[in-house]
Design an enzyme around this catalytic site. Structure first.
Site, PDB file in Angstrom:
ATOM      1  N   ASP A 280      20.573 -12.046 -18.973  1.00 25.35           N
ATOM      2  CA  ASP A 280      20.415 -10.916 -19.024  1.00 25.35           C
ATOM      3  C   ASP A 280      21.402 -10.113 -19.892  1.00 25.35           C
ATOM      4  OD1 ASP A 280      18.668  -8.637 -19.298  1.00 25.35           O
ATOM      5  OD2 ASP A 280      19.474  -7.719 -17.498  1.00 25.35           O
ATOM      6  N   SER A 281      21.354  -9.160 -20.197  1.00 24.18           N
ATOM      7  CA  SER A 281      22.535  -7.905 -20.651  1.00 24.18           C
ATOM      8  C   SER A 281      23.250  -7.440 -19.418  1.00 24.18           C
ATOM      9  CB  SER A 281      21.952  -6.853 -21.661  1.00 24.18           C
ATOM     10  OG  SER A 281      20.917  -6.062 -20.892  1.00 24.18           O
TER      11      SER A 281
ATOM     12  N   TYR B 229      22.040  -4.294 -24.163  1.00 21.91           N
ATOM     13  CA  TYR B 229      21.586  -4.752 -25.588  1.00 21.91           C
ATOM     14  C   TYR B 229      20.501  -3.917 -26.222  1.00 21.91           C
ATOM     15  CZ  TYR B 229      23.696  -9.485 -24.477  1.00 21.91           C
ATOM     16  OH  TYR B 229      24.203 -10.436 -23.937  1.00 21.91           O
ATOM     17  N   GLY B 230      19.697  -3.091 -25.479  1.00 16.44           N
ATOM     18  CA  GLY B 230      18.553  -2.385 -26.015  1.00 16.44           C
ATOM     19  C   GLY B 230      18.905  -1.506 -27.245  1.00 16.44           C
TER      20      GLY B 230
ATOM     21  N   CYS C  78      16.149 -11.131 -20.576  1.00 16.80           N
ATOM     22  CA  CYS C  78      16.219  -9.703 -21.296  1.00 16.80           C
ATOM     23  C   CYS C  78      15.274  -9.652 -22.173  1.00 16.80           C
ATOM     24  CB  CYS C  78      17.774  -9.822 -21.829  1.00 16.80           C
ATOM     25  SG  CYS C  78      18.120  -8.259 -22.748  1.00 16.80           S
ATOM     26  N   ASN C  79      14.393  -8.790 -22.170  1.00 14.51           N
ATOM     27  CA  ASN C  79      13.302  -8.201 -23.179  1.00 14.51           C
ATOM     28  C   ASN C  79      13.925  -7.965 -24.692  1.00 14.51           C
ATOM     29  OD1 ASN C  79      10.192  -8.094 -22.233  1.00 14.51           O
ATOM     30  ND2 ASN C  79      11.492  -7.449 -20.329  1.00 14.51           N
TER      31      ASN C  79
ATOM     32  N   GLU D 155      19.795   2.860 -13.711  1.00 17.74           N
ATOM     33  CA  GLU D 155      21.123   2.581 -13.499  1.00 17.74           C
ATOM     34  C   GLU D 155      21.965   3.627 -12.586  1.00 17.74           C
ATOM     35  OE1 GLU D 155      22.992   0.574 -16.895  1.00 17.74           O
ATOM     36  OE2 GLU D 155      21.928  -1.153 -16.617  1.00 17.74           O
TER      37      GLU D 155
ATOM     38  N   CYS E 209      10.494  -4.435 -19.774  1.00 19.13           N
ATOM     39  CA  CYS E 209      12.130  -4.115 -19.719  1.00 19.13           C
ATOM     40  C   CYS E 209      12.271  -4.628 -18.026  1.00 19.13           C
ATOM     41  CB  CYS E 209      12.635  -2.631 -20.117  1.00 19.13           C
ATOM     42  SG  CYS E 209      14.411  -2.794 -19.465  1.00 19.13           S
ATOM     43  N   THR E 210      13.164  -5.322 -18.082  1.00 21.16           N
ATOM     44  CA  THR E 210      13.321  -5.903 -16.552  1.00 21.16           C
ATOM     45  C   THR E 210      13.851  -4.870 -15.467  1.00 21.16           C
ATOM     46  OG1 THR E 210      15.638  -6.560 -16.972  1.00 21.16           O
ATOM     47  CG2 THR E 210      13.904  -8.244 -17.134  1.00 21.16           C
ATOM     48  N   HIS E 211      14.128  -3.660 -16.226  1.00 23.70           N
ATOM     49  CA  HIS E 211      14.656  -2.201 -15.166  1.00 23.70           C
ATOM     50  C   HIS E 211      13.343  -1.804 -14.671  1.00 23.70           C
ATOM     51  CE1 HIS E 211      18.654  -2.852 -16.800  1.00 23.70           C
ATOM     52  NE2 HIS E 211      19.017  -2.129 -15.886  1.00 23.70           N
TER      53      HIS E 211
END
Lengths: 262, 262
Positions: free
Chosen positions: A6-7, A38-39, A69-70, A148, A180-182
């Protein structure tokens, strides 16, 4: 070992889901914090970073790679699939399959980073699986910084989520993919604002479920990867000060982060 | 040429101020968009990137380096000053000098990224110049993403700014340093919320004014750098899609961005 990249640390939602659903399969995680997020980067840049991350995980002994990471899965998976013979899984397909199965009306929404939404990958794959579906997508670039910051329940976060979701709500979607993993960390903010009846697909859980069924079906893969004696390892390419707390919050327990150059 | 680097395009506020105050001095700008933002990275990582950026600008013929990025200036300028004989200017000192001169009460506030605030550089340098001053600092990690989204006048932005500024307002500061090159774009949101009587120091303008006075005093430097025939050049290490519009908005005119590896 199962390699996951993932980023940053958001992909630990995927690692955590895999650890829960597939115990005894050691993980090797790489979070590219030196270059995250990365997004907001270009497809060419994301592809280059994803290539490096994959090489790193293979050198470390990974036999299967999960693109957690999507943004990377959206822009780099075609390149990666064509360059590596290894089994490669990304977070997109399992979520797409779940969404097309669950949706009754075929009106499906996707939220993600700008890179993920601009790539059009989710839309393309949804239409490949179910040509009659109507897909509505919305980039939500502020959600990753809000997560974050740990602003998970703040009024401002709720207002911003509401604004991002309004166009999807207007389209009366019955299924929403968290691309998105977040975003699973904001599920309690998202659910009431998109509407309680809308099915929410968590791409992190979907990919772990897909991996579990793959391991159940494929004896050779299972034998290659099962190794309950080997501990999982977590690498990051940078260790900024808040990362330990964030990783523990996402992973649900303290993890030892090892610094590496990618 | 005057070299300027930043983690992204925010440093163009510095480039623009220099172009306005020092016409005829060609600029060579580097925005490290492949690794931006710096504000959330570790000091070691920011130092490594700043080192690379400086090397790039020197190879391109820069005779003077301006560190436009507050995060880099806070964490890497000691390293850079000790490794390069070239004149090196950073955005911190000029803002510190202006603030200590302007402040009557000696109660000075600073806002910046987490890297900038955690470094304690502004506080240290303010106390070096004026030992009696009281310094209050506040990290505002969401402001850069909000600016990059173009959410300059949104209600959510105003609410978030208000929250960040409340502790500084409570301390009754009479001077506020905008310790991030993105923040001047939010000056109209910040000013009424910190209090109309508070002096706002824009670190981008301060560094350009400092450079102007340096060029007026130092004939040799002026002769080395003055070259009205040579056009300015703008390099970036990645070109994500929204960057052209953002660069034009910040710089106030269209600029040609050249992609480079750093």
């Amino acid at each position: 070992m199962i390699g996951i990249f993932d980023s940053g640390v958001g992909g630990m939602t995927v690692a955590r889901a895999i650890e829960t659903l597939c115990p005894g399969f050691p993980l090797i995680y790489l979070g590219d914090l030196a270059r995250s997020p990365y997004g907001s980067k270009s497809p060419a840049m994301i592809t280059e970073y994803s290539h490096r991350n994959t090489e790193f995980l293979l050198r470390q002994g990974a036999k299967l790679i999960v693109i957690a990471c999507n943004s990377a899965a959206s822009t780099a998976s075609t390149f990666l699939h064509s360059h590596y013979a290894q089994t490669l899984i990304d977070v997109i397909c399992p979520a797409v399959n779940q969404a097309t199965e669950i949706s009754k009306t075929g009106r499906i929404g996707i939220i993600g980073t700008r890179a993920t939404i601009n790539s059009g990958q989710y839309e393309r794959r949804l239409r490949d699986v179910r040509p009659d579906c109507r897909v509505y997508s919305q980039a939500c670039p502020l959600l990753v910084p809000l997560v974050e910051e740990g602003w998970l329940k703040r009024r401002e976060t709720k207002m911003i989520v509401k604004q991002y979701l309004r166009p999807l709500r207007d389209k009366q979607i019955d299924t929403l993919i968290l691309g998105c993993t977040h975003y699973p960390l904001l599920k309690k903010v998202i659910a009431p604002r998109i509407g309680r009846k809308v099915h929410i697909i968590d791409s992190s859980v979907a990919v772990a479920q897909h991996l579990k069924s793959l391991l159940e079906k494929d004896d050779q893969l299972r034998a290659d990867l099962y190794d309950p004696e080997t501990p999982s390892r977590f690498f990051v390419s940078d260790i900024p000060s808040p990362v330990h707390a964030l990783a523990a919050a996402i992973f649900g327990r303290t993890v030892t982060l090892e610094k590496t150059d990618v």
